[in-house]
Design a protein around this motif. Structure first.
Motif, mmCIF file in Angstrom:
data_model
loop_
_atom_site.group_PDB
_atom_site.id
_atom_site.type_symbol
_atom_site.label_atom_id
_atom_site.label_comp_id
_atom_site.label_asym_id
_atom_site.label_seq_id
_atom_site.Cartn_x
_atom_site.Cartn_y
_atom_site.Cartn_z
ATOM 1 N N SER A 24 -5.472 12.056 -0.097
ATOM 2 C CA SER A 24 -4.497 13.059 -0.543
ATOM 3 C C SER A 24 -3.116 12.465 -0.825
ATOM 4 O O SER A 24 -2.289 13.127 -1.472
ATOM 5 C CB SER A 24 -4.369 14.176 0.498
ATOM 6 N N VAL A 25 -2.838 11.226 -0.372
ATOM 7 C CA VAL A 25 -1.532 10.631 -0.702
ATOM 8 C C VAL A 25 -1.401 10.436 -2.204
ATOM 9 O O VAL A 25 -0.287 10.325 -2.733
ATOM 10 C CB VAL A 25 -1.303 9.287 0.031
ATOM 11 N N GLY A 50 4.294 5.452 5.213
ATOM 12 C CA GLY A 50 2.946 5.027 4.884
ATOM 13 C C GLY A 50 2.278 5.669 3.695
ATOM 14 O O GLY A 50 1.060 5.557 3.547
ATOM 15 N N ASN A 51 3.028 6.361 2.819
ATOM 16 C CA ASN A 51 2.412 6.877 1.605
ATOM 17 C C ASN A 51 2.204 5.719 0.634
ATOM 18 O O ASN A 51 3.049 5.415 -0.203
ATOM 19 C CB ASN A 51 3.277 7.957 0.953
ATOM 20 N N PHE A 68 -4.087 -4.053 5.809
ATOM 21 C CA PHE A 68 -4.925 -3.064 5.128
ATOM 22 C C PHE A 68 -5.438 -2.011 6.105
ATOM 23 O O PHE A 68 -5.606 -0.845 5.744
ATOM 24 C CB PHE A 68 -6.094 -3.745 4.424
ATOM 25 N N GLU A 69 -5.704 -2.429 7.343
ATOM 26 C CA GLU A 69 -6.133 -1.453 8.351
ATOM 27 C C GLU A 69 -5.012 -0.454 8.617
ATOM 28 O O GLU A 69 -5.264 0.740 8.811
ATOM 29 C CB GLU A 69 -6.527 -2.167 9.645
ATOM 30 N N ARG A 78 -4.823 3.766 7.929
ATOM 31 C CA ARG A 78 -4.402 4.774 8.913
ATOM 32 C C ARG A 78 -3.352 5.732 8.343
ATOM 33 O O ARG A 78 -3.266 6.883 8.764
ATOM 34 C CB ARG A 78 -3.866 4.089 10.176
ATOM 35 N N HIS A 79 -2.555 5.259 7.405
ATOM 36 C CA HIS A 79 -1.444 6.076 6.908
ATOM 37 C C HIS A 79 -1.557 6.426 5.421
ATOM 38 O O HIS A 79 -1.003 7.424 4.989
ATOM 39 C CB HIS A 79 -0.125 5.342 7.142
#
Length: 392
Positions: free
Chosen positions: A106-107, A164-165, A186-187, A191-192
């Protein structure tokens, strides 16, 4: 959508030699890949007589979908007809029919700006990428990049610092990490933000994957910022895709042809110079208040044209309209002044000599602009020639 339905979409998307347009023409008739897959050869030949694309699809269907069932069961996917598919990308000429993703898709519903550039970036370029990305995300945008060393990595760090977008578009399978040193990064993105790929899992990061991948970076975005690019930088390929897709192309400039010759060429071809992230924010017309205050009554954001905080930044009672005052104050600031403020906006003190190097100004110009900013209360110079934003 069931795992089996996803597998049919994956099979359909991965068939080589059939263009996006040809595949979608077929879907308009047969409604779904699973319907096509289960039609008899005679039925297909009647619907699509003497059609080379259909013949290739039929040949591929004969090999089954076992591998696609496995991938569809293990990884998240979104197909082009699903509502959650990124709408900006869908409108391009050759979007991926299926995307693999990990994280929060959804970002990509937010307005997106691509940030790309050289792997072997300069210190100034890396600082610029991180600070621009941080400001873009704090202003409501999602930053989209490729995840490579250098500019891409710094853009990711900046985006994560503002919440984090961020979207990383891979040139390999969703289960691969390239470059390997970015695994933990990347992890954090997963998450964000979100990591996406159009390639099947286990696909290695082959050289020819990346120019094709770049159309996705630009296609997701309203504009693409090229921070540093030499004459043969892959970032120029992304800029070319952006121009073809009718996206804005922005560049930064600095000293050294090895870092900026490609940017200068883009500027000659019609790209927009982004002396600060606000050039992008203003051009794209974003108006969300980002909450970043450099000084009382001074915002470096588009929303400063609408509101100003005078005392307590957490109290709505202190927000009032002062459009004329703010517009006048912003217009009074020259581009070099805004550049100095931007480098200081991350909240750290910077030695004056380093700040001058980062801005690329000659000593006479830098000292003059710094004196004006100090005199007007925007910055303060501390012992040891450390410069920071004025804190009152």
């Amino acid at each position: 959508m069931t795992v089996e339905e996803k597998a049919y979409w994956l099979w359909f998307a991965m068939v080589k030699g059939v263009s996006y347009a040809e595949k979608m023409d077929i879907i308009r008739v047969v409604k779904s890949p699973s319907c096509f897959f289960h039609y008899s050869a005679s039925a297909i030949s009647k619907i699509f007589p003497n059609n080379k694309a259909v013949s290739l699809l039929c040949k591929s269907a004969g090999q089954g979908i076992a591998a696609y069932l496995d991938a569809a069961g293990k990884y998240k996917t979104v197909s082009i007809l699903e509502d959650s598919y990124p709408f900006m990308l869908r409108e391009t000429d050759s979007p991926p029919i299926v995307l693999f993703y990990e994280g929060n898709l959804s970002v990509l519903n937010k307005r997106c700006i691509g940030v790309v550039g050289m792997r072997a970036a300069s210190k100034r370029g890396m600082f610029t990428a991180e600070s621009y990305a941080q400001k873009l995300v704090s202003s409501g945008f999602t930053v989209v990049t490729g995840g490579a060393r250098g500019i891409d990595t710094c853009a990711i760090n900046g985006a994560l610092a503002s919440g984090g977008n961020v979207c990383v578009v891979l040139g390999c399978g969703i289960d691969k990490c390239y470059p390997s040193e970015n695994k933990e990064l990347f992890e954090e993105v997963k998450r964000h933000g979100v990591v996406i790929s159009e390639l099947m899992p286990n696909t290695p990061p082959l050289k020819h994957n990346f120019p094709v991948r770049n159309r996705i970076i630009s296609g997701l975005c309203e504009g693409v910022l090229v921070v540093e690019a030499g004459e043969k930088s892959g970032a120029l390929n992304t800029a070319t895709h952006a121009a073809t897709q009718n996206r804005d192309v922005y560049v930064t400039l600095g000293v050294g042809d090895e870092y900026y010759s490609g940017c200068k060429k883009l500027l000659d071809d019609g790209a927009i110079l982004a002396s600060s992230p606000y050039d992008i924010i203003d051009k794209e017309g974003f108006s969300a208040y980002d909450g970043v205050i450099i000084k009382q009554k001074y915002y470096v954001s588009k929303a400063s044209e609408e509101a100003v905080i005078t005392e307590d930044v957490n109290s709505d009672a202190h927000i009032k309209n002062e459009v004329s005052d703010i517009n006048g104050e912003r217009e009074a600031l020259l581009a070099p002044d805004r550049q100095i403020l931007e480098y200081l906006s991350l909240g750290t003190s910077i030695h004056a000599d380093e700040l001058m190097r980062l801005t690329g100004m000659v000593p006479a110009q830098f000292n003059s602009r710094l004196a004006v900013l100090e005199m007007n209360g925007y910055v303060e110079v501390l012992p040891g020639k450390l410069v920071r934003l004025f804190r009152g």
